[in-house]
Scaffold this motif. Structure first.
Motif, PDB file in Angstrom:
ATOM      1  N   ALA A 276      52.519  78.637  13.136  1.00 27.18           N
ATOM      2  CA  ALA A 276      53.613  78.134  13.343  1.00 27.18           C
ATOM      3  C   ALA A 276      54.870  78.905  12.377  1.00 27.18           C
ATOM      4  N   ALA A 277      54.457  79.010  11.257  1.00 29.51           N
ATOM      5  CA  ALA A 277      55.463  79.952  10.327  1.00 29.51           C
ATOM      6  C   ALA A 277      55.944  81.004  10.692  1.00 29.51           C
ATOM      7  N   CYS A 278      55.168  81.768  11.451  1.00 28.63           N
ATOM      8  CA  CYS A 278      55.588  82.916  12.127  1.00 28.63           C
ATOM      9  C   CYS A 278      56.770  82.870  13.292  1.00 28.63           C
ATOM     10  N   LEU A 279      57.049  81.684  13.603  1.00 26.97           N
ATOM     11  CA  LEU A 279      58.437  81.244  14.425  1.00 26.97           C
ATOM     12  C   LEU A 279      59.667  81.644  13.940  1.00 26.97           C
ATOM     13  N   PRO A 280      60.567  81.851  14.696  1.00 23.63           N
ATOM     14  CA  PRO A 280      62.007  82.190  14.213  1.00 23.63           C
ATOM     15  C   PRO A 280      62.502  80.859  13.142  1.00 23.63           C
ATOM     16  N   GLN A 281      63.338  81.097  12.374  1.00 17.75           N
ATOM     17  CA  GLN A 281      63.831  79.989  11.507  1.00 17.75           C
ATOM     18  C   GLN A 281      64.130  78.711  12.338  1.00 17.75           C
ATOM     19  N   GLU A 282      64.830  78.823  13.327  1.00 10.95           N
ATOM     20  CA  GLU A 282      65.130  77.647  14.193  1.00 10.95           C
ATOM     21  C   GLU A 282      64.047  77.014  14.461  1.00 10.95           C
ATOM     22  N   GLY A 283      63.038  77.695  15.023  1.00 14.59           N
ATOM     23  CA  GLY A 283      61.611  76.972  15.574  1.00 14.59           C
ATOM     24  C   GLY A 283      60.926  76.437  14.242  1.00 14.59           C
ATOM     25  N   GLN A 284      60.988  76.929  13.308  1.00 11.71           N
ATOM     26  CA  GLN A 284      60.275  76.327  12.137  1.00 11.71           C
ATOM     27  C   GLN A 284      60.843  74.974  11.871  1.00 11.71           C
ATOM     28  N   ALA A 285      62.441  75.168  12.123  1.00  8.06           N
ATOM     29  CA  ALA A 285      63.239  73.844  11.402  1.00  8.06           C
ATOM     30  C   ALA A 285      62.771  72.774  12.488  1.00  8.06           C
ATOM     31  N   ASP A 286      62.534  73.223  13.867  1.00 11.06           N
ATOM     32  CA  ASP A 286      62.243  72.221  15.105  1.00 11.06           C
ATOM     33  C   ASP A 286      60.923  71.260  14.436  1.00 11.06           C
ATOM     34  N   VAL A 287      59.989  72.475  14.130  1.00 11.57           N
ATOM     35  CA  VAL A 287      58.542  71.806  13.553  1.00 11.57           C
ATOM     36  C   VAL A 287      58.701  70.797  12.314  1.00 11.57           C
ATOM     37  N   TRP A 288      59.141  71.375  11.314  1.00 10.33           N
ATOM     38  CA  TRP A 288      59.290  70.906  10.066  1.00 10.33           C
ATOM     39  C   TRP A 288      60.660  70.123   9.486  1.00 10.33           C
ATOM     40  N   GLY A 289      61.671  69.832  10.622  1.00 10.09           N
ATOM     41  CA  GLY A 289      62.687  69.548  10.066  1.00 10.09           C
ATOM     42  C   GLY A 289      62.685  67.997   9.434  1.00 10.09           C
ATOM     43  N   SER A 290      61.695  67.225   9.665  1.00 11.32           N
ATOM     44  CA  SER A 290      61.607  65.795   9.200  1.00 11.32           C
ATOM     45  C   SER A 290      60.435  65.916   8.171  1.00 11.32           C
ATOM     46  N   GLY A 291      59.886  66.978   7.950  1.00 10.39           N
ATOM     47  CA  GLY A 291      58.867  66.964   6.572  1.00 10.39           C
ATOM     48  C   GLY A 291      57.846  67.932   6.934  1.00 10.39           C
ATOM     49  N   ALA A 292      57.124  68.223   6.041  1.00 13.01           N
ATOM     50  CA  ALA A 292      55.906  69.408   6.248  1.00 13.01           C
ATOM     51  C   ALA A 292      54.655  68.769   6.439  1.00 13.01           C
ATOM     52  N   ASP A 293      54.510  67.574   6.592  1.00  9.61           N
ATOM     53  CA  ASP A 293      53.295  66.997   6.937  1.00  9.61           C
ATOM     54  C   ASP A 293      53.172  66.599   8.244  1.00  9.61           C
ATOM     55  N   VAL A 294      53.131  67.704   9.159  1.00  9.57           N
ATOM     56  CA  VAL A 294      53.356  67.666  10.705  1.00  9.57           C
ATOM     57  C   VAL A 294      51.843  68.221  10.943  1.00  9.57           C
ATOM     58  N   PHE A 295      51.131  67.562  11.934  1.00  7.54           N
ATOM     59  CA  PHE A 295      50.011  67.962  12.425  1.00  7.54           C
ATOM     60  C   PHE A 295      50.172  69.076  13.634  1.00  7.54           C
ATOM     61  N   VAL A 296      49.691  70.365  13.396  1.00  6.75           N
ATOM     62  CA  VAL A 296      50.054  71.269  14.433  1.00  6.75           C
ATOM     63  C   VAL A 296      48.547  71.764  14.626  1.00  6.75           C
TER      64      VAL A 296
ATOM     65  N   ALA B 154      55.441  77.146  20.820  1.00  6.10           N
ATOM     66  CA  ALA B 154      55.262  75.787  20.165  1.00  6.10           C
ATOM     67  C   ALA B 154      55.856  74.753  21.007  1.00  6.10           C
ATOM     68  N   VAL B 155      54.684  73.830  21.320  1.00  3.89           N
ATOM     69  CA  VAL B 155      55.259  72.688  22.286  1.00  3.89           C
ATOM     70  C   VAL B 155      54.861  71.551  21.544  1.00  3.89           C
ATOM     71  N   PRO B 156      56.183  70.397  21.693  1.00  2.00           N
ATOM     72  CA  PRO B 156      56.093  69.060  20.896  1.00  2.00           C
ATOM     73  C   PRO B 156      55.079  68.149  21.663  1.00  2.00           C
ATOM     74  N   ARG B 157      54.549  66.987  21.121  1.00  2.00           N
ATOM     75  CA  ARG B 157      53.885  65.996  21.625  1.00  2.00           C
ATOM     76  C   ARG B 157      54.994  65.527  22.724  1.00  2.00           C
ATOM     77  N   GLY B 158      54.400  65.046  23.886  1.00  2.00           N
ATOM     78  CA  GLY B 158      54.987  64.631  24.927  1.00  2.00           C
ATOM     79  C   GLY B 158      55.666  65.633  26.148  1.00  2.00           C
ATOM     80  N   ALA B 159      55.459  66.655  25.639  1.00  3.70           N
ATOM     81  CA  ALA B 159      55.655  67.865  26.614  1.00  3.70           C
ATOM     82  C   ALA B 159      54.471  68.547  27.170  1.00  3.70           C
ATOM     83  N   TYR B 160      53.395  67.712  26.858  1.00  5.12           N
ATOM     84  CA  TYR B 160      52.065  68.487  27.482  1.00  5.12           C
ATOM     85  C   TYR B 160      51.143  67.109  27.678  1.00  5.12           C
ATOM     86  N   ALA B 161      50.042  67.358  28.594  1.00  4.24           N
ATOM     87  CA  ALA B 161      49.376  66.391  28.622  1.00  4.24           C
ATOM     88  C   ALA B 161      47.620  66.691  27.974  1.00  4.24           C
ATOM     89  N   VAL B 162      46.946  65.797  27.831  1.00  2.00           N
ATOM     90  CA  VAL B 162      45.702  65.803  27.107  1.00  2.00           C
ATOM     91  C   VAL B 162      44.540  65.516  28.054  1.00  2.00           C
TER      92      VAL B 162
END
Length: 369
Positions: free
Chosen positions: A91-111, A162-170
């Protein structure tokens, strides 16, 4: 110079939590919530996250040692911890804006995610429309984000999304005989819009601006097998010592002789140590060389991941064969280790024939020239 972050020390606590909950994970076919919480607290998810987003940009050697420590207690916990770190690095290969979407609220995000291009994506204004089904996505039940790979109809190459929780089914599809607790279920995406900022060409993983993924892909798998084998060695040695204390191993008695047990211990422990040394070198090369790693070094790393996997499977299989009925009982810790290490070894990053093709291609080409 890569410095330590304390991940290995914290991994010891996660190992014990995972060990206590391993039976529950097996039964439920996914980790328990307390194990996932402890995994995130331990720092695996943030290990490769850029410092600017609260991560530590840790090294591969520390990461591999920490995963092996956790796997001594629970292979599934170690596997998901490895996924959390490895997919964050992707995920760290994403553009900066995309990285901010993933880790904007903190780094302990389960990807979590899948790098197999089994989905499809078409361009749309401002981004892409993504559809597909991706199997074997470990830890997805607890994920915050998934990174998925898709082919582009009518075009070469593939892209990551990169797709956030809620936008995909399991879909609950995971029924593996080994690594049961990983919850490696299937992700389904149905015509979801992904903005350009959350997408990147898959080639970015190998383009020289970071350690090429081929050089380290096996480190996301093999250290877990190493930890499982170490744990199996401790279990088998203790059980065998008790068996000998009860009179087992006597010449002319039932069962294997003392010499057989001694040979199993010596050979299996040696194979485990050899695998450890191979993985330590591979991680050290990745840390020291970084994006300057050569094609020859990459080929050697890929070879060593596959070879170490073979050594570890051989070691555990030998101990399992000499463990007797008690060790082979369904659900016993040694039986679970046997299933787990054989399951890990089937991962595409650890298969030997592709590694041999890559390793031998350059020497044979030079000799033929």
């Amino acid at each position: 110079m890569v410095t330590g972050t304390g991940l290995v020390e914290r991994a010891g606590g996660l190992c014990e939590v995972g060990r206590r909950r391993a039976g529950d994970a097996e039964e439920q076919r996914r980790l328990t919530p307390d194990v996932v919480a402890r995994m995130l607290e331990s720092g695996f998810a943030r290990h490769f996250v850029p410092v600017g987003f609260g991560g530590v940009e840790g090294g591969f050697g520390e990461f591999a040692r920490a995963v092996a420590v956790v796997a001594e207690g629970c292979a599934a916990t170690a596997w998901c911890a490895s996924v959390a770190a490895s997919l964050a690095r992707v995920a760290a290969c994403l553009p900066q804006e995309g990285q901010a979407d993933v880790w904007g609220s903190g780094a302990d995000v389960f990807v979590v995610g899948s790098l197999s291009p089994v989905g499809s994506a078409v361009q749309a204004p401002g981004g892409w429309r993504l559809s597909g089904s991706w199997a074997y996505v470990s830890g997805v039940d607890y994920a915050d984000w998934v990174v998925l790979c898709a082919a582009l109809p009518g075009r070469d190459g593939a892209r990551l999304f990169a797709v956030p929780r809620g936008a995909y089914a399991v879909k609950d599809t995971w029924t593996g005989s080994g690594m049961r607790g990983t919850g490696s279920n299937t992700v389904v995406v149905d015509d979801v819009f992904v903005p350009e900022s959350r997408s990147v060409d898959r080639q970015r993983l190998s383009d020289g601006r970071t350690v090429p993924i081929q050089a380290v892909n096996g480190l996301s798998c093999a250290p877990a097998a190493l930890g499982v084998a170490r744990g199996a060695l401790k279990l088998w040695t203790a059980d065998t010592a008790r068996r000998l204390a009860r009179g087992g191993g006597r010449a002319g008695g039932p069962g294997p002789s003392l010499g057989t047990y001694e040979a199993v211990l010596t050979r299996s422990s040696g194979e485990i140590d050899a695998a450890m040394l191979l993985l330590e070198r591979a991680a050290s090369v990745a840390d020291d060389r970084g994006e300057r790693i050569t094609e020859e070094e990459i080929a050697r790393n890929v070879r060593d991941y596959a070879l170490s996997s073979e050594l570890l499977v051989n070691a555990v299989n030998r101990m399992y064969a000499a463990s007797g009925t008690s060790g082979q009982s369904a659900g016993s810790p040694l039986e679970r280790a046997w299933r787990d290490v054989n399951s890990i070894a089937t991962h595409i990053a650890l298969t030997f024939d592709p590694a041999a093709v890559l390793f031998a291609s350059r020497p044979f080409a030079l000799e033929a020239a």
